[in-house]
Design an enzyme around this catalytic site. Structure first.
Site, mmCIF file in Angstrom:
data_model
loop_
_atom_site.group_PDB
_atom_site.id
_atom_site.type_symbol
_atom_site.label_atom_id
_atom_site.label_comp_id
_atom_site.label_asym_id
_atom_site.label_seq_id
_atom_site.Cartn_x
_atom_site.Cartn_y
_atom_site.Cartn_z
ATOM 1 N N ASP A 96 -50.318 -8.737 -60.679
ATOM 2 C CA ASP A 96 -51.261 -7.709 -61.076
ATOM 3 C C ASP A 96 -52.081 -8.293 -62.233
ATOM 4 O O ASP A 96 -51.729 -9.345 -62.783
ATOM 5 C CB ASP A 96 -50.481 -6.466 -61.518
ATOM 6 C CG ASP A 96 -51.366 -5.411 -62.130
ATOM 7 O OD1 ASP A 96 -52.377 -5.041 -61.510
ATOM 8 O OD2 ASP A 96 -51.049 -4.958 -63.244
ATOM 9 N N THR B 104 -55.318 -6.916 -57.882
ATOM 10 C CA THR B 104 -55.602 -5.948 -58.927
ATOM 11 C C THR B 104 -56.304 -4.713 -58.376
ATOM 12 O O THR B 104 -57.012 -4.790 -57.366
ATOM 13 C CB THR B 104 -56.469 -6.578 -60.038
ATOM 14 O OG1 THR B 104 -56.852 -5.571 -60.994
ATOM 15 C CG2 THR B 104 -57.737 -7.201 -59.469
ATOM 16 N N SER B 105 -56.131 -3.592 -59.058
ATOM 17 C CA SER B 105 -56.831 -2.362 -58.701
ATOM 18 C C SER B 105 -58.255 -2.343 -59.240
ATOM 19 O O SER B 105 -59.019 -1.428 -58.932
ATOM 20 C CB SER B 105 -56.066 -1.150 -59.240
ATOM 21 O OG SER B 105 -54.793 -1.042 -58.636
ATOM 22 N N ASP C 160 -54.293 -6.158 -65.136
ATOM 23 C CA ASP C 160 -54.245 -5.404 -66.391
ATOM 24 C C ASP C 160 -52.810 -5.052 -66.750
ATOM 25 O O ASP C 160 -52.077 -4.459 -65.958
ATOM 26 C CB ASP C 160 -55.082 -4.126 -66.267
ATOM 27 C CG ASP C 160 -56.556 -4.419 -66.092
ATOM 28 O OD1 ASP C 160 -57.170 -4.955 -67.029
ATOM 29 O OD2 ASP C 160 -57.096 -4.133 -65.008
ATOM 30 N N LYS D 94 -52.956 0.824 -54.719
ATOM 31 C CA LYS D 94 -51.569 0.985 -55.135
ATOM 32 C C LYS D 94 -51.283 2.472 -55.375
ATOM 33 O O LYS D 94 -52.149 3.177 -55.874
ATOM 34 C CB LYS D 94 -51.305 0.197 -56.419
ATOM 35 C CG LYS D 94 -51.534 -1.311 -56.267
ATOM 36 C CD LYS D 94 -51.424 -2.009 -57.623
ATOM 37 C CE LYS D 94 -51.760 -3.500 -57.492
ATOM 38 N NZ LYS D 94 -51.712 -4.199 -58.794
ATOM 39 N N ASP E 3 -46.610 -4.304 -64.056
ATOM 40 C CA ASP E 3 -46.282 -3.574 -65.280
ATOM 41 C C ASP E 3 -46.257 -2.072 -65.083
ATOM 42 O O ASP E 3 -45.493 -1.376 -65.743
ATOM 43 C CB ASP E 3 -47.269 -3.924 -66.398
ATOM 44 C CG ASP E 3 -48.643 -3.306 -66.161
ATOM 45 O OD1 ASP E 3 -49.107 -2.526 -67.006
ATOM 46 O OD2 ASP E 3 -49.243 -3.583 -65.108
#
Length: 225
Positions: A19, A112-113, A21, A144, A169
């Site tokens: 991921d 990543t989102s 962030d 996600k 995270d």
């Protein structure tokens, strides 16, 4: 290291998937500035709203709120534009850049989102190398906690997601990694409270290193103190 499952996951993996962030970069200050201002404009209570926006695509976060008269896609574009402009205070999770640079290019990727332009902007601001495989918000129909982004990243690397180690995270990302059938390692650097996850945890990357073997697999080791 801290958390219920603090020891490193054992074994060899076909690839490491990250991921972004909260996992390889710390963007909390910028994200909460921008999302906080947006939330205030829409009459949301900050203390309860801000924890809910980490790890998800912006459009998914806004859609979940069900605010009347709001176009989630239009609002998400506005927020993304603001986040691309404001990268003040964005830094690497300690040790992340060197750790990623130590990995062979064909055994790691980022899922990543964040939209692609924002992901590239934030990685540059934090000094993070851009991987050959970068899966972003635009690449999947469902974000996600759906595993789609990790399944796609594994596919692009030519490996099975179940043979990967996923670094995450946020709860929605951890759930995505679990749904992908992968082993999950939780990065706790930005966590204000101990994680409830049953997975192995690391605080950051300063005390670990990766080993690649002659068969192309990678594993994690802890640095001697």
């Amino acid at each position: 290291m801290a958390g219920r499952g603090s020891s490193l996951p054992e074994g060899r993996y076909s690839a490491f998937l990250f991921d972004m962030d909260g996992t390889i970069i710390n963007s909390i200050a910028a994200a909460e500035r921008i999302w906080g201002a947006w939330a205030v404009r829409h009459g949301l209570e900050l203390a309860s709203f801000l924890p809910t926006m980490h790890g998800s695509r912006a459009v998914d976060t806004i859609t979940r709120l069900g605010l009347p008269g709001i176009d989630p896609e239009a609002e998400a574009l506005k927020i993304t534009d603001a986040e691309i402009t404001d990268v003040e205070g964005i830094v690497e999770i300690p040790g992340a850049a060197d750790f990623l640079r130590s990995l062979p290019a064909n055994v790691w990727g980022v899922a990543t989102s964040a939209p692609r332009d924002l992901a590239l902007r934030r990685m540059k601001a934090a000094g993070i190398p851009v991987p050959a495989v970068l899966v972003t918000a635009e690449d999947v129909a469902v974000g996600k906690p759906s595993p789609d982004c990790y399944l796609l990243a594994a596919q692009k690397l030519g490996v099975d997601a179940g043979s990967c180690l996923i670094f995450e995270d946020a709860p929605v990302g951890i759930a995505a990694g679990e749904a992908a059938g992968a082993t999950v390692l939780v990065v706790t650097e930005t966590h204000g409270h101990p994680t409830d996850a049953s997975h192995s945890t690391i605080k950051n990357y300063e005390k670990i290193f990766a080993k690649a073997d002659e068969d192309g697999f990678v594993s994690l080791e802890e640095r001697a103190t």
